[in-house]
Design an enzyme around this catalytic site. Structure first.
Site, PDB file in Angstrom:
ATOM      1  N   ASP A   1      -2.322  -7.668  -1.291  1.00  0.00           N
ATOM      2  CA  ASP A   1      -1.080  -6.970  -0.994  1.00  0.00           C
ATOM      3  C   ASP A   1      -0.193  -7.927  -0.212  1.00  0.00           C
ATOM      4  OD1 ASP A   1       0.927  -5.260  -0.097  1.00  0.00           O
ATOM      5  OD2 ASP A   1      -0.428  -3.630   0.386  1.00  0.00           O
TER       6      ASP A   1
ATOM      7  N   TYR B   1      -4.420   6.760   8.222  1.00  0.00           N
ATOM      8  CA  TYR B   1      -4.503   6.009   9.474  1.00  0.00           C
ATOM      9  C   TYR B   1      -5.512   6.699  10.387  1.00  0.00           C
ATOM     10  CZ  TYR B   1      -0.140   3.657   8.151  1.00  0.00           C
ATOM     11  OH  TYR B   1       0.823   2.920   7.507  1.00  0.00           O
TER      12      TYR B   1
ATOM     13  N   GLY C   1       3.969  -9.966  -0.829  1.00  0.00           N
ATOM     14  CA  GLY C   1       4.787 -11.023  -1.385  1.00  0.00           C
ATOM     15  C   GLY C   1       4.947 -11.055  -2.881  1.00  0.00           C
TER      16      GLY C   1
ATOM     17  N   SER D   1       1.035   7.234   1.177  1.00  0.00           N
ATOM     18  CA  SER D   1       0.922   7.115   2.623  1.00  0.00           C
ATOM     19  C   SER D   1       0.728   8.470   3.304  1.00  0.00           C
ATOM     20  CB  SER D   1       2.177   6.441   3.185  1.00  0.00           C
ATOM     21  OG  SER D   1       2.165   6.431   4.596  1.00  0.00           O
TER      22      SER D   1
END
Length: 400
Positions: free
Chosen positions: A318, A136, A320, A114
């Protein structure tokens, strides 16, 4: 006298057990951040629960003695089709993202790092050569490109652009209060929580010195070695930056000049636009239930997207994943691989690097068992015919 049975046996048998150990070890606020979901948590729950609506159709004859589980994602060889999804500041363990990267490397898989990680990209790529840097749309084009190029110079093999975030505020059942920075005032406020979690506190003491968890974002700094903004300072800048257009993403993909993933796709038309801009991969993702609550589980959306664009772009999922059987179901419905988030964070919280390796081992063993039970030789043999699915299971929208 040993009173903690987990001290005798650090190995856990399920991801759920890792979660239980994480809850026991972590201060309440820290643990709450690992289970957070937007608003009522409908999407976060459906991400997990939807897998129980899919059955398996095993063969009793034809078991293969050896199974092939390896695959490739964005040009990188993976020993099995599970990789680390990028998550922000990992203050559940002092080594944070570096410990996760080591675990992924030890198990032959890739890691998404990240932009809001607590460890610099240079330190993470130093221990794992299969790092995809997540970014981002934050700041100007020049700043975004400089951030991406710093990651490439550090050895990142691909770029992941996260697009699925709308800054919903809170959950109906309450969100944890995370400090802007860990200073004396914050430590005093959190002291009652930390005092009843002695193992967590001791993990942050090395050589007689207290290590203060870093809530900054060093990968959002102006350059290598320069201090980054606080975690919430970075979020604030992100919120004040206009969201990207598809033209912006195409520009970044062209400037990056390497493997490129669009993360956060749930609609058919968005999947097709990801193909149009020349993306290498897309991830069917709803940010783990932390985006728009009420968005269907990603496993419900996967089949339609994989059918529409799976022959033109690598499709990942992506959201669960808790068992190897979940991985097998996703592969059978068209995913090339899956990315995990909460599962490895619970492992990290439960037992550091070894805990992340434990989670990866559980998923690998579970996947291998399903491939064997279905009578297949390879994960490439998994198809929808191996599954039992109700007529109203799938969701699809955005068709053009």
């Amino acid at each position: 006298m040993v009173t903690n049975p987990w001290a005798r046996n650090p190995w856990f048998e399920t991801v759920h057990e890792a979660q239980c150990r994480a809850k026991k070890r972590l201060p309440k606020s820290v643990y709450s951040s690992l289970i957070a979901g937007t608003q009522a948590g409908v999407t976060a729950r459906d991400n997990v629960d939807a897998y129980s609506e899919i059955g398996l159709a095993p063969h009793v004859i034809g078991v293969q003695p050896d199974r092939e589980l390896s695959t490739t994602v964005m040009g990188q060889d993976l020993s099995f089709p599970v990789m680390i999804s990028p998550t922000g500041v990992q203050a559940v363990d002092p080594d944070g993202e570096v410990a996760v990267a080591r675990a992924a490397a030890a198990r032959g898989t890739a890691m998404g790092l990240s932009s809001f990680a607590s460890q610099p990209v240079e330190e993470v790529t130093a221990v794992n050569d299969k790092i995809f840097f997540q970014i981002y749309w934050l700041g100007s084009r020049d700043e975004i490109l400089a951030r991406a190029m710093r990651a490439k110079e550090a050895g990142a093999k691909g770029l992941i652009v996260t697009t699925d975030w709308v800054f919903n505020i809170g959950r109906d059942w309450g969100s944890p209060e995370i400090p802007e920075k860990v200073d004396v005032k914050a430590l005093l406020r959190l002291a009652p929580e930390i005092a009843v979690k002695p193992r967590y506190a001791m993990d942050w003491i090395r050589d007689g010195k207290i290590i203060i968890p870093d809530l900054s974002a060093p990968n959002v700094s102006r350059g290598k070695g320069q201090p980054g903004p606080t975690f919430f300072g970075a979020y604030g800048e992100w919120m004040s930056t206009a969201p990207p257009t598809w033209d912006d993403l195409q520009w970044l993909r062209e400037q990056w000049g390497g493997p490129f993933m669009v993360k956060g796709v749930t609609r058919l038309d968005d999947a097709k636009r990801a193909v149009d801009i020349g993306a290498t991969a897309l991830s069917v993702s709803n940010h783990g239930g932390n985006n728009l609550d009420g968005t269907p589980a990603t496993i419900r959306l996967l089949p339609g997207i994989a059918e529409a664009v799976g022959d033109q772009i690598e499709v990942l999922l992506d959201g669960g994943i808790r068992r190897g059987s979940d991985v097998a179901k996703a592969l059978a419905l068209g995913a090339r691989a899956v990315m995990i988030g909460r599962a490895y964070l619970w492992g990290l919280a439960a037992n550091g690097q070894a805990g992340v390796e434990n989670v990866l081992d559980l998923l690998r063993m579970g996947l291998d068992s399903v491939v064997m039970g279905l009578g297949h030789k390879s994960i490439d043999d998994l198809t929808r015919d191996d599954l039992i699915i109700g007529e109203d299971f799938e969701r699809s929208f955005g068709g053009v």
